[in-house]
Design a protein around this motif. Structure first.
Motif, mmCIF file in Angstrom:
data_model
loop_
_atom_site.group_PDB
_atom_site.id
_atom_site.type_symbol
_atom_site.label_atom_id
_atom_site.label_comp_id
_atom_site.label_asym_id
_atom_site.label_seq_id
_atom_site.Cartn_x
_atom_site.Cartn_y
_atom_site.Cartn_z
ATOM 1 N N TYR A 1 0.856 -1.309 -0.023
ATOM 2 C CA TYR A 1 0.030 -0.101 0.007
ATOM 3 C C TYR A 1 0.952 1.131 0.084
ATOM 4 O O TYR A 1 1.380 1.884 1.118
ATOM 5 C CB TYR A 1 -0.811 -0.173 1.261
ATOM 6 C CG TYR A 1 -1.504 -1.293 1.356
ATOM 7 C CD1 TYR A 1 -2.623 -1.590 0.436
ATOM 8 C CD2 TYR A 1 -1.395 -2.175 2.368
ATOM 9 C CE1 TYR A 1 -3.368 -2.633 0.769
ATOM 10 C CE2 TYR A 1 -2.215 -3.311 2.688
ATOM 11 C CZ TYR A 1 -3.270 -3.599 1.740
ATOM 12 O OH TYR A 1 -3.917 -4.761 1.832
ATOM 13 N N PRO A 2 1.417 1.762 -1.182
ATOM 14 C CA PRO A 2 2.117 2.952 -1.357
ATOM 15 C C PRO A 2 1.460 4.129 -0.588
ATOM 16 O O PRO A 2 0.137 4.204 -0.801
ATOM 17 C CB PRO A 2 2.475 3.016 -2.651
ATOM 18 C CG PRO A 2 2.071 1.926 -3.303
ATOM 19 C CD PRO A 2 0.959 1.153 -2.593
ATOM 20 N N GLN B 1 5.241 7.816 -2.025
ATOM 21 C CA GLN B 1 5.611 6.773 -2.874
ATOM 22 C C GLN B 1 4.978 6.894 -4.240
ATOM 23 O O GLN B 1 5.427 6.407 -5.355
ATOM 24 C CB GLN B 1 5.466 5.254 -2.200
ATOM 25 C CG GLN B 1 6.532 5.260 -1.035
ATOM 26 C CD GLN B 1 6.023 4.229 -0.053
ATOM 27 O OE1 GLN B 1 4.936 3.875 0.124
ATOM 28 N NE2 GLN B 1 7.204 3.535 0.642
ATOM 29 N N ALA B 2 3.642 7.015 -4.226
ATOM 30 C CA ALA B 2 2.614 7.089 -5.230
ATOM 31 C C ALA B 2 3.043 8.114 -6.184
ATOM 32 O O ALA B 2 2.989 7.830 -7.542
ATOM 33 C CB ALA B 2 1.123 7.052 -4.840
ATOM 34 N N SER B 3 3.702 9.115 -5.792
ATOM 35 C CA SER B 3 4.303 10.024 -6.849
ATOM 36 C C SER B 3 5.342 9.566 -7.584
ATOM 37 O O SER B 3 5.663 10.356 -8.757
ATOM 38 C CB SER B 3 4.479 11.443 -5.974
ATOM 39 O OG SER B 3 5.837 11.266 -5.184
ATOM 40 N N ARG B 4 5.919 8.691 -7.172
ATOM 41 C CA ARG B 4 7.238 7.981 -7.993
ATOM 42 C C ARG B 4 6.748 6.710 -8.864
ATOM 43 O O ARG B 4 7.633 6.175 -9.270
ATOM 44 C CB ARG B 4 8.328 7.827 -6.969
ATOM 45 C CG ARG B 4 8.956 8.810 -6.456
ATOM 46 C CD ARG B 4 10.144 8.610 -5.333
ATOM 47 N NE ARG B 4 9.628 8.285 -4.045
ATOM 48 C CZ ARG B 4 9.878 7.117 -3.654
ATOM 49 N NH1 ARG B 4 10.494 6.260 -4.163
ATOM 50 N NH2 ARG B 4 9.750 6.822 -2.325
ATOM 51 N N LEU B 5 5.465 6.344 -8.632
ATOM 52 C CA LEU B 5 5.253 4.928 -9.311
ATOM 53 C C LEU B 5 5.078 5.447 -10.839
ATOM 54 O O LEU B 5 4.813 6.328 -11.576
ATOM 55 C CB LEU B 5 3.449 4.778 -9.086
ATOM 56 C CG LEU B 5 3.180 3.689 -9.769
ATOM 57 C CD1 LEU B 5 3.825 2.464 -9.057
ATOM 58 C CD2 LEU B 5 1.594 3.557 -9.376
ATOM 59 N N GLY C 1 -10.001 0.050 -10.222
ATOM 60 C CA GLY C 1 -10.277 1.182 -10.333
ATOM 61 C C GLY C 1 -9.937 2.137 -8.919
ATOM 62 O O GLY C 1 -10.309 3.422 -9.272
ATOM 63 N N LYS C 2 -9.539 1.337 -7.984
ATOM 64 C CA LYS C 2 -9.368 2.271 -6.945
ATOM 65 C C LYS C 2 -7.972 2.827 -6.824
ATOM 66 O O LYS C 2 -6.929 2.300 -7.446
ATOM 67 C CB LYS C 2 -9.087 1.040 -5.508
ATOM 68 C CG LYS C 2 -10.525 0.505 -5.431
ATOM 69 C CD LYS C 2 -10.692 -0.549 -4.266
ATOM 70 C CE LYS C 2 -11.965 -1.396 -4.314
ATOM 71 N NZ LYS C 2 -11.657 -2.492 -3.427
ATOM 72 N N PRO C 3 -7.528 3.956 -6.215
ATOM 73 C CA PRO C 3 -6.099 4.269 -6.132
ATOM 74 C C PRO C 3 -5.307 3.546 -5.441
ATOM 75 O O PRO C 3 -5.438 2.381 -4.715
ATOM 76 C CB PRO C 3 -6.324 5.740 -5.246
ATOM 77 C CG PRO C 3 -7.498 5.370 -4.550
ATOM 78 C CD PRO C 3 -8.360 4.542 -5.255
ATOM 79 N N VAL C 4 -3.899 3.793 -5.874
ATOM 80 C CA VAL C 4 -2.931 2.696 -5.508
ATOM 81 C C VAL C 4 -2.656 2.787 -3.825
ATOM 82 O O VAL C 4 -2.215 2.049 -3.295
ATOM 83 C CB VAL C 4 -1.626 3.031 -6.408
ATOM 84 C CG1 VAL C 4 -0.851 4.333 -6.132
ATOM 85 C CG2 VAL C 4 -0.471 1.841 -6.120
ATOM 86 N N THR C 5 -3.071 4.088 -3.346
ATOM 87 C CA THR C 5 -2.724 4.209 -2.036
ATOM 88 C C THR C 5 -3.958 3.458 -1.205
ATOM 89 O O THR C 5 -3.771 3.493 0.021
ATOM 90 C CB THR C 5 -2.752 5.817 -1.799
ATOM 91 O OG1 THR C 5 -4.000 6.215 -2.441
ATOM 92 C CG2 THR C 5 -1.593 6.469 -2.232
ATOM 93 N N SER C 6 -4.979 3.048 -1.773
ATOM 94 C CA SER C 6 -6.078 2.585 -1.193
ATOM 95 C C SER C 6 -5.609 1.241 -0.478
ATOM 96 O O SER C 6 -4.986 0.494 -0.969
ATOM 97 C CB SER C 6 -7.144 2.293 -1.872
ATOM 98 O OG SER C 6 -8.390 1.423 -1.371
#
Length: 380
Positions: free
Chosen positions: A209-210, A214-218, A240-245
């Motif tokens: 769960y980034p 971290q998600a900004s560097r995906l 469809g969910k955000p990677v941070t979910s």
């Protein structure tokens, strides 16, 4: 803003890093052909990083160049990490590779074989893809939030074949092993990995769960179109969910995100027979189980000449895409083209991180072969 061509032929280095020019050239050719949008590659020998390169774009549409610390969905490169967690619990005496799985997961106590007769499977079979378990149908896991929910759903399903009689790549069997770690340890799988592997190894960017940073560097995932262009595509398992979910179960089979430097530390631990920088994560015997063939003479995928260890592909007869590696090298690839190979004979680690969704065979991609061949030749 840089043009696509300029991005495809440039190498962005955040710091001065060692380079093997033939390896960078192999990636540059793949970028020129639009096989991938960008890549991070790392090669080490005897624990020393000999090559670390970030090339191309992390996001084509806004011209974001690839960074050395880019985060990637590593997909099935998660499997060796899950296997390491299982082996830790085997060492602790809380799991047994050859005990019936229902000792730990009672939802499997009434398991049936393909003939309808009672059957049993083991963790060894789960981790070597010889269990005969069924996988979920496409999209079926969207409503699952925990590994316990997953095993409750798949436990009652009959097997596809008699355990141990075939090799068939299976995602649910790896997730079943991850659930066994939860039961044995009393910890959630993400907490267990952080406490017993990621924290001790200094893997700060490896997670299910980034966080937002971290998600900004995906690195964006791309699909190659018939006209040769690359189209951004979502990660299908996110539904469809955000990677941070956190609204998804921790897929031990392929749910982790990581960086080149992070995964390199895990690989160095295995290369060091379970120890890195004075910290022991696994015994040499556990690493031996992961890196030696457990599938006898069963034919395994996804490229010729391989067998399967505990959670790892093992090269028995180097050939074709694995020709640059030694017999006994081991590792794992990911669905979107990522790959790690650990070569104990030559004390080398090869890491390729890309995000391409529709390679015909990501384990047999031309890019992977070109990178490995070029890097190995440059090291000779």
């Amino acid at each position: 803003m840089k043009t696509l061509t300029a991005l495809a032929l440039s190498t962005l280095m955040l710091h001065a890093q060692p380079l093997l020019e033939p390896a960078t050239q192999a990636v540059e050719e793949a970028l020129r052909l639009h096989e991938v949008a960008g890549a991070v590659t790392l090669v080490s020998q005897e624990g020393e990083i000999r090559h670390l390169s970030s090339q191309g774009a992390a996001h084509l549409e806004n011209g974001t160049p690839m960074r050395e610390d880019a985060l990637f969905w590593i997909a099935s490169m998660s499997k060796p990490i899950t296997a390491a967690a299982v082996m830790q619990q085997v060492e602790a005496g809380k799991l047994d590779l050859d005990a019936s799985i229902d000792r730990y997961l009672p939802e499997f106590k009434d398991l049936k074989g393909p003939d309808g007769q009672p059957a049993t499977i083991t963790l060894r079979q789960c981790l070597t893809h010889t269990s005969g378990m069924k996988d979920l149908e496409a999209g079926e896991g969207a409503d699952l939030h925990t590994l316990a929910e997953l095993t409750a759903r798949i436990g009652p399903r009959p097997l596809d074949f008699t355990p141990g009689s075939q090799w068939r790549y299976c995602q649910t069997s790896i997730n079943t092993a991850a659930r066994a770690v939860e039961v044995a340890s009393g910890e959630s799988f993400p907490d267990y990995l952080e406490k017993h592997l990621f924290g001790p190894l200094g893997m700060r960017d490896t997670t299910f769960y980034p966080n937002e940073e971290q998600a900004s560097r995906l690195a964006t995932s791309y699909e190659r179109q018939e006209d040769g262009s690359l189209r951004a595509v979502p990660l299908s398992f996110l539904f469809g969910k955000p990677v941070t979910s956190h609204d998804r179960y921790p897929r031990g089979n392929g749910g982790l995100f990581s960086t080149a430097r992070d995964y390199h530390r895990f690989a160095l631990m295995l290369l060091g027979q379970g120890e890195l920088e004075g910290h022991r994560c696994l015994s040499p015997e556990s690493v031996e189980a992961m890196s030696s063939v457990q599938t006898a003479d069963l034919q395994t995928g996804f490229t010729p000449g391989n067998g399967w260890g505990i959670g790892c592909c093992v090269i028995q007869h180097p050939q074709g895409i694995t020709a640059a590696l030694s017999q006994g090298s081991f590792g794992h690839g990911g669905a979107y083209g990522t790959q790690v190979w650990i070569d104990p004979a030559k004390q080398r680690v090869f890491l390729l991180l890309v995000q391409r969704s529709n390679f015909p065979n990501s384990d047999g991609s031309n890019l992977r072969q070109a990178f490995q061949n070029a890097a190995a030749k440059a090291l000779e």
